[in-house]
Scaffold this motif. Sequence first.
Motif, PDB file in Angstrom:
ATOM      1  N   GLU A   1      55.394  30.164  58.637  1.00 13.00           N
ATOM      2  CA  GLU A   1      54.254  30.875  59.621  1.00 13.00           C
ATOM      3  C   GLU A   1      54.658  32.346  59.262  1.00 13.00           C
ATOM      4  OE1 GLU A   1      57.823  29.898  62.810  1.00 13.00           O
ATOM      5  OE2 GLU A   1      56.472  28.417  61.659  1.00 13.00           O
ATOM      6  N   ASP A   2      55.758  32.968  58.740  1.00 13.89           N
ATOM      7  CA  ASP A   2      55.952  34.304  58.535  1.00 13.89           C
ATOM      8  C   ASP A   2      55.490  34.764  57.127  1.00 13.89           C
ATOM      9  OD1 ASP A   2      56.936  34.663  61.146  1.00 13.89           O
ATOM     10  OD2 ASP A   2      58.963  34.201  60.459  1.00 13.89           O
ATOM     11  N   ILE A   3      55.782  33.927  56.110  1.00 17.59           N
ATOM     12  CA  ILE A   3      55.591  34.480  54.593  1.00 17.59           C
ATOM     13  C   ILE A   3      55.030  33.157  53.883  1.00 17.59           C
ATOM     14  CG2 ILE A   3      57.362  36.371  54.744  1.00 17.59           C
ATOM     15  CD1 ILE A   3      59.141  34.529  53.151  1.00 17.59           C
ATOM     16  N   ARG A   4      54.647  33.748  52.540  1.00 18.32           N
ATOM     17  CA  ARG A   4      54.491  32.640  51.569  1.00 18.32           C
ATOM     18  C   ARG A   4      54.838  33.314  50.363  1.00 18.32           C
ATOM     19  NH1 ARG A   4      48.062  31.705  49.731  1.00 18.32           N
ATOM     20  NH2 ARG A   4      47.406  33.901  50.011  1.00 18.32           N
ATOM     21  N   ILE A   5      55.549  32.398  49.540  1.00  7.61           N
ATOM     22  CA  ILE A   5      55.793  32.623  48.062  1.00  7.61           C
ATOM     23  C   ILE A   5      55.206  31.579  47.135  1.00  7.61           C
ATOM     24  CG2 ILE A   5      57.915  33.121  46.535  1.00  7.61           C
ATOM     25  CD1 ILE A   5      59.475  34.092  49.182  1.00  7.61           C
ATOM     26  N   ILE A   6      54.929  32.139  46.107  1.00  9.61           N
ATOM     27  CA  ILE A   6      54.202  31.203  45.221  1.00  9.61           C
ATOM     28  C   ILE A   6      54.548  31.758  43.761  1.00  9.61           C
ATOM     29  CG2 ILE A   6      52.153  29.948  44.294  1.00  9.61           C
ATOM     30  CD1 ILE A   6      51.037  30.330  47.233  1.00  9.61           C
ATOM     31  N   GLU A   7      54.764  30.771  42.952  1.00  7.99           N
ATOM     32  CA  GLU A   7      54.844  31.263  41.592  1.00  7.99           C
ATOM     33  C   GLU A   7      54.284  30.105  40.494  1.00  7.99           C
ATOM     34  OE1 GLU A   7      59.021  31.967  40.531  1.00  7.99           O
ATOM     35  OE2 GLU A   7      58.650  34.167  41.427  1.00  7.99           O
ATOM     36  N   GLN A   8      53.482  30.454  39.494  1.00  6.79           N
ATOM     37  CA  GLN A   8      52.904  29.452  38.887  1.00  6.79           C
ATOM     38  C   GLN A   8      52.647  30.075  37.510  1.00  6.79           C
ATOM     39  OE1 GLN A   8      49.273  27.740  39.933  1.00  6.79           O
ATOM     40  NE2 GLN A   8      49.879  26.048  38.824  1.00  6.79           N
ATOM     41  N   TYR A   9      53.116  29.401  36.378  1.00  7.89           N
ATOM     42  CA  TYR A   9      52.655  30.015  34.927  1.00  7.89           C
ATOM     43  C   TYR A   9      51.506  29.195  34.446  1.00  7.89           C
ATOM     44  CZ  TYR A   9      57.449  31.696  34.023  1.00  7.89           C
ATOM     45  OH  TYR A   9      58.844  32.195  34.185  1.00  7.89           O
ATOM     46  N   VAL A  10      50.908  29.962  33.819  1.00  6.18           N
ATOM     47  CA  VAL A  10      49.493  29.621  33.191  1.00  6.18           C
ATOM     48  C   VAL A  10      49.781  30.013  31.634  1.00  6.18           C
ATOM     49  CG1 VAL A  10      48.194  29.695  35.082  1.00  6.18           C
ATOM     50  CG2 VAL A  10      48.096  31.723  33.582  1.00  6.18           C
ATOM     51  N   SER A  11      49.142  29.290  30.546  1.00  6.96           N
ATOM     52  CA  SER A  11      49.267  29.717  29.357  1.00  6.96           C
ATOM     53  C   SER A  11      48.060  29.176  28.694  1.00  6.96           C
ATOM     54  CB  SER A  11      50.450  28.792  28.705  1.00  6.96           C
ATOM     55  OG  SER A  11      50.094  27.525  28.865  1.00  6.96           O
ATOM     56  N   SER A  12      47.890  29.940  27.286  1.00  3.61           N
ATOM     57  CA  SER A  12      46.718  29.610  26.474  1.00  3.61           C
ATOM     58  C   SER A  12      47.051  29.974  25.274  1.00  3.61           C
ATOM     59  CB  SER A  12      45.256  30.514  26.962  1.00  3.61           C
ATOM     60  OG  SER A  12      44.639  30.260  26.105  1.00  3.61           O
ATOM     61  N   SER A  13      46.495  28.993  24.231  1.00  2.87           N
ATOM     62  CA  SER A  13      46.827  29.440  22.875  1.00  2.87           C
ATOM     63  C   SER A  13      45.493  29.948  22.139  1.00  2.87           C
ATOM     64  CB  SER A  13      47.074  28.166  21.905  1.00  2.87           C
ATOM     65  OG  SER A  13      46.207  27.330  22.219  1.00  2.87           O
ATOM     66  N   ASN A  14      44.255  30.084  23.202  1.00  4.75           N
ATOM     67  CA  ASN A  14      42.968  30.847  22.702  1.00  4.75           C
ATOM     68  C   ASN A  14      42.646  32.074  23.183  1.00  4.75           C
ATOM     69  OD1 ASN A  14      42.627  28.227  21.482  1.00  4.75           O
ATOM     70  ND2 ASN A  14      41.737  27.299  23.385  1.00  4.75           N
ATOM     71  N   LEU A  15      43.356  32.293  24.423  1.00  2.00           N
ATOM     72  CA  LEU A  15      42.939  33.835  25.130  1.00  2.00           C
ATOM     73  C   LEU A  15      43.903  34.852  24.417  1.00  2.00           C
ATOM     74  CD1 LEU A  15      42.381  32.368  28.873  1.00  2.00           C
ATOM     75  CD2 LEU A  15      40.505  33.226  26.982  1.00  2.00           C
ATOM     76  N   SER A  16      43.388  35.831  24.521  1.00  2.00           N
ATOM     77  CA  SER A  16      44.199  37.431  24.142  1.00  2.00           C
ATOM     78  C   SER A  16      44.560  37.785  25.527  1.00  2.00           C
ATOM     79  CB  SER A  16      43.363  38.117  23.369  1.00  2.00           C
ATOM     80  OG  SER A  16      42.370  38.888  24.094  1.00  2.00           O
ATOM     81  N   LYS A  17      45.512  38.431  25.638  1.00  2.00           N
ATOM     82  CA  LYS A  17      45.772  39.164  26.771  1.00  2.00           C
ATOM     83  C   LYS A  17      44.924  40.132  27.484  1.00  2.00           C
ATOM     84  CE  LYS A  17      49.025  43.580  27.758  1.00  2.00           C
ATOM     85  NZ  LYS A  17      50.030  44.314  27.103  1.00  2.00           N
ATOM     86  N   ASP A  18      44.152  40.875  26.425  1.00  2.00           N
ATOM     87  CA  ASP A  18      42.868  41.704  26.964  1.00  2.00           C
ATOM     88  C   ASP A  18      42.062  40.807  27.554  1.00  2.00           C
ATOM     89  OD1 ASP A  18      44.234  43.810  26.069  1.00  2.00           O
ATOM     90  OD2 ASP A  18      43.016  43.972  24.078  1.00  2.00           O
ATOM     91  N   GLU A  19      41.544  39.453  27.162  1.00  2.00           N
ATOM     92  CA  GLU A  19      40.820  38.697  27.789  1.00  2.00           C
ATOM     93  C   GLU A  19      41.101  38.548  29.178  1.00  2.00           C
ATOM     94  OE1 GLU A  19      38.350  36.519  23.970  1.00  2.00           O
ATOM     95  OE2 GLU A  19      40.572  35.899  24.548  1.00  2.00           O
ATOM     96  N   PHE A  20      42.266  38.009  29.123  1.00  2.00           N
ATOM     97  CA  PHE A  20      42.965  37.613  30.332  1.00  2.00           C
ATOM     98  C   PHE A  20      42.933  38.551  31.381  1.00  2.00           C
ATOM     99  CE2 PHE A  20      46.853  37.514  33.200  1.00  2.00           C
ATOM    100  CZ  PHE A  20      46.630  36.235  33.669  1.00  2.00           C
ATOM    101  N   LEU A  21      43.343  39.796  30.952  1.00  2.00           N
ATOM    102  CA  LEU A  21      43.366  40.953  31.938  1.00  2.00           C
ATOM    103  C   LEU A  21      42.190  41.141  32.314  1.00  2.00           C
ATOM    104  CD1 LEU A  21      46.431  43.166  30.614  1.00  2.00           C
ATOM    105  CD2 LEU A  21      46.346  41.631  32.369  1.00  2.00           C
TER     106      LEU A  21
END
Length: 120
Positions: free
Chosen positions: A48-68
């Motif tokens: 009820e006080d906080i939430r912490i979430i972590e998740q990795y995503v990946s791609s062999s097709n997208l560039s860093k610039d497209e993602f951002l």
Amino acid sequence: MRKILILFLILFSMVSLNSYAEGFMSAFEEIPLQDGLSEEEPFSYDNEDIRIIEQYVSSSNLSKDEFLKFYRETLKSLGWNEISQKGKNITFKREDEALILTIESETPLVVLFSLKPFGK
């Protein structure tokens, strides 16, 4: 007239997001999953006080610039304000939470999404 303009902008944003997103991230129900990204199993802690979430995503097709480009525009439209970029970390803030995107690798693209209370 103003209400019509606001409605148009909301509808346009929804159409724009849907044309580049496959759905929503499993750990972040309100954040679209960019077309071309795949998800890893998330970690989450929520009470009820906080939430912490972590998740990795990946791609062999997208560039860093497209993602951002996609996530800067998308997160802004969802009320997240970019507050800093330091090294491989881009931090967004909304209300009392921080969302940090950490570019772990560019080829292939691997990014960690981390949500935690802001300032902690």
